[in-house]
Design an enzyme around this catalytic site. Structure first.
Site: not given
Length: 367
Positions: A209-211
């Site tokens: 996941f990106d943040g």
């Protein structure tokens, strides 16, 4: 019932299975446990208890040739082609390895918790004509997938059905439908096939996941866009102990974490078949603490946290080899694709307000 194994039923009505579901469950169970089909029925979890992953037909399978026929010759030629070729299985699409990994996790969960309904439940969600369903079913059986729930809407958008299915994640190749799902508060992403094949684990589900604007809100990205990086760093330092608001995929990470804890409680943390990654462009020293503290405040964690300080994500993702990587910026999605990673675009936040290249028009019968 005498001779019945824990968590199994001797009749499809007891298990909530159709006769086709009975065949699929028996086929899968017999292959996994080496038992006769009469003793290997897998119950279908109730939607409210399961982690429901809705996948479109064009995400699960490759349908470029069929799409071309639809675009050039229309719906009648498209349906005829599907009927003429219904005994030819589709080739695997971008979401296929992800779905196989979900099923591998389910296998281990059933072994540890035979009576539990906390499993991944995969729904094929498509606006294809119902007549195309035979070829889809044949393809699913060809690859030994256990997908019992179908939603074929005959040209209408399937978005309205996602909430009814208690959907935790929706994957599609149609950006417009994904945006519609996001607007309805459903975790969703447009999935893309990588530019080259990269072997992924068959035994451990890996999700990256990106943040910002994925797990978290786009609060910090708004500051970057409006005031630049220096102001962003100052803002993050000042608000280090204030959790960020949740983003569209926070709930999916939470669902993964819930299943991980079922393995941890059996002493299997190091052997857990689910592994999660935070892969962010943030810098660790200047803005990383707030991201980690936000996850902690939610009672969540990722197995690995990678702060790249603006460096390209593609090379690192190539080492991780996730089954899927979620990001809100097409720049990072394209970089991941080029290195062989299946990447999914989350159309959420301030990055979507900037002009992007026009998407190819999606026909009504595509998903």
């Amino acid at each position: 019932m005498r001779g019945q194994l824990p968590g199994q039923c001797s009749h499809p009505k007891e298990a909530g299975l159709s006769w086709w579901g009975l065949a699929a469950a028996s086929k899968q169970g017999g292959r996994q446990r080496g038992l006769p089909p009469s003793l290997t029925l897998c119950t279908q979890p109730k939607p409210e208890n399961a982690i429901t992953i809705a996948v479109s037909s064009r995400a699960l399978f490759r349908m470029e040739e069929e799409q071309k026929i639809y675009n050039e010759q229309g719906v009648e030629a498209y349906v005829k082609y599907q009927l003429d070729h219904e005994n030819e299985p589709f080739l695997p699409g971008a979401a296929f390895p992800f779905v196989k990994a979900l099923e591998a996790v389910n296998t281990q969960l059933r072994e540890l918790y035979p009576d539990s309904e906390e499993l991944f439940d995969i729904v094929l969600m498509t606006n294809n004509h119902a007549q195309v369903g035979v070829r889809l079913i044949n393809s699913i059986n060809h690859y030994d997938l256990f997908i019992e729930r179908f939603c074929m809407t005959g040209g209408n958008s399937p978005i309205c059905y996602l909430k009814a299915y208690h959907t935790n994640l929706y994957l599609s190749s149609d950006a417009e439908k994904v945006s519609g799902a996001i607007e309805e508060g459903i975790a969703a992403a447009t999935i893309f096939s990588p530019s080259k094949d990269l072997e992924v684990s068959e035994n451990q589900l890996r999700v990256a996941f990106d943040g910002d604007a994925v797990l978290f809100s786009d609060e910090s990205e708004q500051i970057v866009k409006a005031h630049g990086l220096d102001m962003f760093f100052e803002h993050e330092k000042a608000h280090e102990n204030k959790p960020l608001a949740q983003g569209p995929l926070k709930g999916f990470l939470e669902a993964l974490g819930k299943l991980q804890k079922k393995f941890y409680s059996k002493g299997l943390r190091m052997e857990c078949p689910i592994r999660t990654y935070l892969v962010t462009a943030r810098s660790a020293a200047s803005s990383g603490a707030r991201a980690l503290k936000t996850l902690r405040s939610w009672g969540l964690e990722t197995d690995e946290a990678l702060f790249l300080a603006g460096a390209p994500k593609g090379p690192l993702l190539k080492k991780i080899r996730p089954h899927i990587f979620f990001d809100d910026q097409m720049f990072h999605v394209e970089g991941a694709k080029e290195m062989g990673t299946v990447a999914a675009h989350v159309p959420y936040g301030v990055a979507q307000k900037h002009k992007r290249p026009a998407q190819e028009k999606q026909p009504q019968n595509s998903k």
